[in-house]
Scaffold this active site. Structure first.
Site, PDB file in Angstrom:
ATOM      1  CG  PHE A  34      -0.318   0.282   2.429  1.00  0.00           C
ATOM      2  CD1 PHE A  34      -0.565   1.695   2.684  1.00  0.00           C
ATOM      3  CD2 PHE A  34       0.337  -0.344   3.287  1.00  0.00           C
ATOM      4  CE1 PHE A  34      -0.048   1.958   4.238  1.00  0.00           C
ATOM      5  CE2 PHE A  34       0.689  -0.307   4.427  1.00  0.00           C
ATOM      6  CZ  PHE A  34       0.730   1.011   5.245  1.00  0.00           C
ATOM      7  CE  LYS A  35       3.555   1.183   4.791  1.00  0.00           C
ATOM      8  NZ  LYS A  35       5.023   0.734   5.239  1.00  0.00           N
ATOM      9  CG  ASP A  36       3.694   0.661  -4.364  1.00  0.00           C
ATOM     10  OD1 ASP A  36       4.988   1.079  -4.398  1.00  0.00           O
ATOM     11  OD2 ASP A  36       3.597  -0.637  -4.791  1.00  0.00           O
TER      12      ASP A  36
END
Length: 482
Positions: free
Chosen positions: A107-109
């Protein structure tokens, strides 16, 4: 929109300044002075890039509209396989918001593919020409996502610090094989909190800033302590809600609950911002693993980091000092003095207790629970066998906690990483003997589930390792000065 420090209301800066600085003086965090209100009716049919532009425009008021349109369009397209904000039903009343379809499978993307563009534009807005040196402490996923986002950018250097033996093998290889002349990666002896504390001390050290400034270098951060990292995560709460309405899962205007596996409290805090903007959010359920300091705090009002640190199968949540909780404390108490006092107590004694009024306000919006490794493994097994849904170890924790915090509202679980980032643990949870190699385990997991591993993960074992240096936490300062 102006931003102020959680620890000193006299410090006020623009969005661009907050993003360039990363951390406020005296280790405070920048927070917006107000919550822009959403136009839900006008937003409900927008594409993900269009929605991101609208949400961010309310916070990044010194950025040009044309830039935000270009930046969001170029970020949330092909790199996410046209699945940005993808939301699917798991079983009756429970949905998964799959946030791992980006280039690094986590999810950090969502933030770290956009944040580099925001930083470069912020420097342009401010007329800044110095080199920016970014320091990142990571428990696994943030490091690779930040490296991928900033690699090769002119005028920017990035150093990532991860806990030695505190990530999965896949996560480690994603970082140490990163290409780019402007990147550095260090393994830190100890756990994530040791790395994070070391980085925050560097930011608070005036002598470091002075030494770097003489070389025309300024520090910034890509951790969720940086507002530019947190703001983009608000978007997918809106997008998921609109998709549930579209699917007939919830009536327009009725609330939806969200369960978030979190360690540093940034991902779930983005949901709080969405709620304050007017999104019909019921409860925000904070899901922890055995390092359940947040569960205890949200239930009792006492934050006590003086406890055993456990290495778990959900390593990105192996955290005892949750930095973004400070932002919530400020928004709820509306007192820099209280927040500064609590953070002083935490630094000096390892614990603090909020007043009853602050706790009551927090509990109006948040619930909490935790699951250990055995419970998480059982959840992976049950979701696959019963629902045909394959999830990773972090998402499994959230599914487990979500089940114990159900209401009449639909429950959306934030699925934060590809199951193929933790193939040995996922395979073992499905009752198979896991090979010693993560890459052999990926092949076995594909055979077992008939699902394909992301190509970016499959090739990691064939890439050259570029970084192998191990340092002690007290050596982070020297590394930051190199």
């Amino acid at each position: 929109m102006q931003y102020q420090s959680t620890r000193d209301s006299r410090i006020r800066v623009s969005a661009s300044e907050a993003i360039v600085r990363g951390l406020a003086p005296q280790s405070g965090l920048f927070v917006p002075e107000a919550f822009p209100q959403a136009d839900l009716a006008a937003w409900k049919n927008l594409s993900y890039p269009e929605l991101a532009q609208r949400v961010l425009a309310g916070y990044l008021t010194d950025y040009q509209e044309q830039f935000l349109e270009q930046a969001t369009t170029s970020t949330y397209g092909d790199a996410f396989g046209r699945k940005a904000g993808y939301t699917r039903k798991v079983h009756d009343g429970v949905y998964a918001l799959e946030l791992w379809h980006g280039p690094t499978c986590a999810f950090k993307d969502y933030a770290l593919q956009l944040m580099p563009k925001l930083l470069v534009e912020a420097k342009h807005n401010l007329g800044r020409t110095e080199k920016t040196r970014i320091l990142v402490a990571t428990s696994g996923d943030t490091g690779k996502a930040a490296l991928a986002g900033y690699a090769g950018l002119d005028g920017i250097e990035i150093s990532v610090f991860y806990p030695d033996a505190g990530t999965s093998e896949i996560q480690r290889l994603q970082m140490v094989t990163q290409t780019g002349e402007n990147v550095r990666v260090y393994a830190v002896e100890g756990n994530f909190d040791d790395a994070q504390t070391g980085v925050k001390r560097v930011f608070a050290d005036a002598s470091v800033a002075d030494a770097l400034e003489r070389r025309d270098i300024r520090l910034s951060s890509a951790n969720s302590i940086n507002w530019g990292r947190l703001a983009p995560q608000i978007v997918y709460y809106f997008y998921a809600y609109f998709r549930l309405v579209e699917q007939g899962a919830v009536a327009w205007g009725r609330p939806v609950d969200f369960c978030v596996p979190t360690g540093n409290f940034g991902d779930i805090l983005a949901g709080y911002y969405a709620k304050r903007m007017g999104l019909p959010v019921g409860k925000l359920v904070c899901a922890s693993n055995k390092n359940n300091v947040l569960t205890d705090f949200l239930r009792t009002g006492t934050y006590d980091a003086r406890r055993t640190f456990y290495k778990t199968t959900s390593p990105s949540m192996d955290i005892l000092i949750s930095s973004n909780l400070e932002r919530l404390l400020y928004h709820v108490s509306e007192s820099c003095e209280k927040v500064a006092g609590w953070m002083k107590d935490l630094a000096e004694t390892g614990t603090y207790t909020v007043d009853a009024d602050t706790l009551a306000k927090i509990q109006q919006n948040f619930a909490a629970g935790y699951a250990d490794d055995m419970q998480g493994a059982a959840e992976i097994h049950d979701r696959f066998v019963q629902d045909g849904y394959l999830c990773d170890t972090h998402t499994a924790v959230a599914f487990c906690v979500a089940e114990n915090n159900r209401s009449e509202a639909p429950m959306v679980v934030l699925s934060t990483a590809s199951p193929f980032k933790f193939p040995r643990d996922v395979l073992a949870a499905l009752g198979e003997q896991a090979p010693e190699s993560d890459f052999a385990a990926m092949k076995c997991l594909t055979e077992k589930t008939k699902q394909q591993a992301p190509a970016s993960l499959c090739v990691l074992d064939s890439l050259p390792v570029r970084f192998s240096e191990k340092i002690r936490p007290e050596e982070i300062r020297a590394a930051a000065l190199r």
